[in-house]
Structure formats: structure tokens, C-alpha cells
Design a protein around this motif. Structure first.
Motif, PDB file in Angstrom:
ATOM      1  N   SER A  46       0.809  -1.224   0.000  1.00  0.00           N
ATOM      2  CA  SER A  46       0.000   0.000   0.000  1.00  0.00           C
ATOM      3  C   SER A  46       0.841   1.272   0.000  1.00  0.00           C
ATOM      4  O   SER A  46       0.316   2.368  -0.197  1.00  0.00           O
ATOM      5  N   TYR A 231      -3.881   2.870   0.499  1.00  0.00           N
ATOM      6  CA  TYR A 231      -4.183   1.786  -0.435  1.00  0.00           C
ATOM      7  C   TYR A 231      -3.553   2.105  -1.775  1.00  0.00           C
ATOM      8  O   TYR A 231      -3.802   3.165  -2.354  1.00  0.00           O
ATOM      9  N   VAL A 236      -6.387   6.966   1.480  1.00  0.00           N
ATOM     10  CA  VAL A 236      -7.813   6.878   1.145  1.00  0.00           C
ATOM     11  C   VAL A 236      -8.689   7.402   2.283  1.00  0.00           C
ATOM     12  O   VAL A 236      -9.846   7.758   2.060  1.00  0.00           O
ATOM     13  N   HIS A 250     -14.553   5.159   4.150  1.00  0.00           N
ATOM     14  CA  HIS A 250     -14.097   4.558   2.893  1.00  0.00           C
ATOM     15  C   HIS A 250     -14.391   3.049   2.921  1.00  0.00           C
ATOM     16  O   HIS A 250     -14.189   2.397   3.949  1.00  0.00           O
ATOM     17  N   TYR A 252     -12.767   0.591   1.852  1.00  0.00           N
ATOM     18  CA  TYR A 252     -11.591  -0.200   2.229  1.00  0.00           C
ATOM     19  C   TYR A 252     -11.413  -0.193   3.747  1.00  0.00           C
ATOM     20  O   TYR A 252     -11.176  -1.245   4.353  1.00  0.00           O
ATOM     21  N   ILE A 277      -4.714  -6.839  -3.556  1.00  0.00           N
ATOM     22  CA  ILE A 277      -4.260  -5.503  -3.897  1.00  0.00           C
ATOM     23  C   ILE A 277      -3.480  -5.566  -5.206  1.00  0.00           C
ATOM     24  O   ILE A 277      -2.664  -6.467  -5.419  1.00  0.00           O
ATOM     25  N   CYS A 287     -10.565   4.824  -9.350  1.00  0.00           N
ATOM     26  CA  CYS A 287     -10.258   4.494  -7.950  1.00  0.00           C
ATOM     27  C   CYS A 287      -9.543   3.156  -7.893  1.00  0.00           C
ATOM     28  O   CYS A 287     -10.044   2.149  -8.425  1.00  0.00           O
ATOM     29  N   PHE A 289      -9.275   1.051  -5.643  1.00  0.00           N
ATOM     30  CA  PHE A 289      -9.950   0.006  -4.871  1.00  0.00           C
ATOM     31  C   PHE A 289     -11.184  -0.547  -5.581  1.00  0.00           C
ATOM     32  O   PHE A 289     -11.749  -1.540  -5.142  1.00  0.00           O
ATOM     33  N   HIS A 290     -11.583   0.045  -6.700  1.00  0.00           N
ATOM     34  CA  HIS A 290     -12.882  -0.322  -7.285  1.00  0.00           C
ATOM     35  C   HIS A 290     -13.011  -1.806  -7.671  1.00  0.00           C
ATOM     36  O   HIS A 290     -14.112  -2.357  -7.572  1.00  0.00           O
ATOM     37  N   ARG A 292     -12.282  -4.300  -6.006  1.00  0.00           N
ATOM     38  CA  ARG A 292     -12.591  -5.077  -4.794  1.00  0.00           C
ATOM     39  C   ARG A 292     -13.743  -4.473  -3.999  1.00  0.00           C
ATOM     40  O   ARG A 292     -14.127  -5.015  -2.969  1.00  0.00           O
ATOM     41  N   CYS A 293     -14.273  -3.360  -4.466  1.00  0.00           N
ATOM     42  CA  CYS A 293     -15.243  -2.592  -3.677  1.00  0.00           C
ATOM     43  C   CYS A 293     -16.672  -3.081  -3.915  1.00  0.00           C
ATOM     44  O   CYS A 293     -17.126  -3.139  -5.061  1.00  0.00           O
ATOM     45  N   CYS A 318     -13.603   8.990  -1.785  1.00  0.00           N
ATOM     46  CA  CYS A 318     -14.554   8.022  -2.311  1.00  0.00           C
ATOM     47  C   CYS A 318     -15.655   8.777  -3.051  1.00  0.00           C
ATOM     48  O   CYS A 318     -16.047   9.857  -2.640  1.00  0.00           O
TER      49      CYS A 318
END
Length: 324
Positions: A46, A231, A236, A250, A252, A277, A287, A289-290, A292-293, A318
Motif C-alpha cells: 500500500s 491503499y 484513502v 471509505h 476499504y 491488492i 479508484c 480500490f474499485h 474489490r469494492c 470516495c
């Protein structure tokens, strides 16, 4: 609010291998106030450790490079200092505890000599004076028989005692800022609790600030006043520790909170954040993280979110103004 000791703004750190550039830390900004403990959390990859190494100016050239940004410490931009000037800062004004004492300590040198080295360099003490101060530092960090341990090699000590030697080295010149990179990762829970208590006690006694790098939210809850969640090389979310645990915003951060086992957790499989990740050289668009979001929208795939600012310094990046 106490004065700002460390002010990092728009930090970008990259690495180049085989002509391919990878941005490991991207536009990171945060502050550490005097006497404050700031926890930086996130999965492996990260950007936590690279951020701390950037503050110490320990990014190895030519493969590694701090591309842009400012790192203001005690009124000076560390990125503008020469290497000789930076050497006076490291170990004296800013010290670092690395996550694995076995590889960080020199196996061919006595523990006392390794502590005394920085005292001689930064305080100009004689060898005898530095040795006496090293013994006192071992006593301060709770090592029994410090006179004997000072004349032993790292392999003769337990893992917990080696970590205490690392802390003694880091604190030997009374730094204003201590960077602790996963200081309890290799230790069992009993020794971990002792080391964390020691760090808290020494922080109060010496009045220093701590930048605590960890993936353990339990350690963060116990040690920190403020938490930064990273992240894929970016911040984030950031908030005071009580606010973050009580009101994570967020997705995450919410996933990290859900993954903490509690006494109320039902038997069976623990909660996990689906997927892995991404690598820094293969970041998703929009984004990071998208993929896994659970709340991902179409805009998340194409547009990088800006920070939303709440009260008491709480901020999160976010596209959802409120995640339920």
C-alpha cells in the motif's frame, strides 16, 4: 493543537526497473504534530514503508527517486538538504525502528557498540562515555543485566530483546520523531504488548512524536491518536482514531474494520476483503480500490475520487458521499 513537526505535501516516490517506472507513493500529504502518534495502516504494497523511507531520505538511487513534493521537518525541507546535512538529521532528530531486528542489527558487532556508534557520531562523546550511555539506554528499555547485554552479540539475545536493542539505538540521541515500521511483527503477543507499552512510556518521558507503520488495527487502536489508511500508494482515509473506528467512511477502511475478530464474531469463516491488492506497476484506472469494492459504480472505474472533508480533520477519498 500542538505545533506541526512533520508536514509532508504531495509526495511522489517512484522506482524504475528495466526502463519501466512504477509509482509507489502518489500525491501523499499528511502532518504529524509534536507529541502525537500517527498510525499508518494498509495491506502489504500500500506504500506505508516507502512513505517512511522517503521521509528518512533512504530511497536508493538510481532505481528509486523522490520525484516531487515537500517534506518539511521542524521548519526545514528535507528534500533540499545535502546528503551530509541529512546524515545529521537521521538518528539524531529522526530515528527509525525497522521491522526485523535480526537483519537490521550488525551480527559482527556487540550490542553496546551499535548503540554507542550513533552517540559518538551525533553527540561527539568519547568511546567510554558512549558505552556508559549505551548501558543506560539498555536499562531504560527494560533489558535485564544491561552491562552484560551490552557486551553480547545480537544472536545471543531473544527476539524481544533484539527489538529493545533496536529501540535503544533509535532513542539514543533523543529524536524528535520516531518512525516505527512494523515494530512488533515478528514477536509473540506477550512480547508485543511489552514493546508497545515501552514505546508509549518512552514517548511520554521523552516528549517525542511517533509515526507508526503497521497492518494491525489493534496496535493502531492502542497506540495512535490519528490514523492514516493507505491503499495502492495513496491515502484513502484519515481521521482521529476514535472517529475512524466509530465512523469509517471509505469502503476499504470498512472492510478492514469488519476483518477484526471480536468476541461477538460468530463461529465460522472470518470476513475477508475479496480479491488482492493490485501491483503498483499495474494500477486500475479511476479508484484503485474499485475492483474489490462492493459499492463500486461506473464512475469509480474511470475517475479518481477527490477528498471529502468532514469535521475534526476526518477526510476520505470516495465517490460515495455516504456509504451505508
Amino acid at each position: 493543537m500542538k505545533p506541526v513537526l512533520l508536514d509532508v505535501q504531495h509526495l511522489v516516490t517512484s522506482f524504475t526497473s528495466d526502463s519501466v517506472k512504477t509509482v509507489a507513493v502518489e500525491d501523499v500529504s499528511f502532518q504529524v504534530h509534536e507529541g502525537e502518534t500517527v498510525g499508518i495502516v494498509g495491506e502489504s504494497g500500500s506504500g506505508k514503508s516507502v512513505t517512511s523511507m522517503s521521509v528518512m531520505r533512504l530511497i536508493e538511487a538510481p532505481s528509486g527517486k523522490i520525484e516531487s513534493g515537500t517534506i518539511m521537518f521542524n521548519g526545514r525541507n528535507l528534500l533540499e538538504l545535502s546528503e551530509k546535512e541529512m546524515q545529521k538529521v537521521r538518528g539524531h532528530e529522526i530515528s527509525m525502528i525497522f521491522q526485523e531486528p535480526t537483519t537490521s542489527l550488525n551480527p559482527t558487532k556487540l550490542c553496546g557498540d551499535q548503540i554507542a556508534e550513533s552517540i559518538i557520531i551525533h553527540q561527539g562523546k568519547s568511546k567510554d562515555e558512549a558505552h556508559k550511555m549505551a548501558v543506560e539506554m539498555l536499562r531504560l528499555v527494560g533489558i535485564p543485566l544491561p552491562e552484560q547485554r551490552a557486551n553480547e552479540y545480537p544472536h545471543q539475545l531473544s527476539g524481544g530483546m533484539r527489538q529493545r536493542v533496536m529501540i535503544a539505538i533509535a532513542l539514543s540521541c533523543s529524536p524528535k520523531l520516531l518512525i516505527a515500521d512494523e515494530p512488533t511483527t515478528a514477536l509473540d503477543v506477550t512480547i508485543q504488548a511489552q514493546i508497545l507499552k515501552l514505546m508509549r512510556d518512552l514517548k511520554e518521558k521523552m516528549g517525542m512524536s511517533i509515526m507508526l507503520i503497521t497492518h494491525d488495527l489493534g496496535v493502531v487502536a492502542e497506540m495512535s491518536e490519528k490514523v492514516i489508511v493507505m491503499y495502492l500508494g495513496k491515502i484513502v482515509e484519515e481521521a482521529e482514531v476514535v472517529e475512524l473506528f466509530k465512523n469509517p467512511k471509505h469502503p476499504y477502511t470498512m472492510g478492514l474494520m469488519k476483518s477484526i475478530p471480536t468476541l461477538e464474531t460468530p463461529k465460522g469463516k472470518l470476513y475477508t476483503i475479496e480479491g488482492f491488492i493490485a501491483t503498483a506497476d499495474n494500477k486500475p484506472s479511476g479508484c484503485g480500490f474499485h475492483p474489490r469494492c462492493p459499492y463500486a459504480m461506473e464512475i469509480c472505474k474511470t475517475k479518481t475520487p477527490e477528498f471529502t472533508y468532514l469535521e475534526n480533520g476526518h477526510r476520505y477519498a470516495c465517490h460515495l458521499s455516504e456509504v451505508k
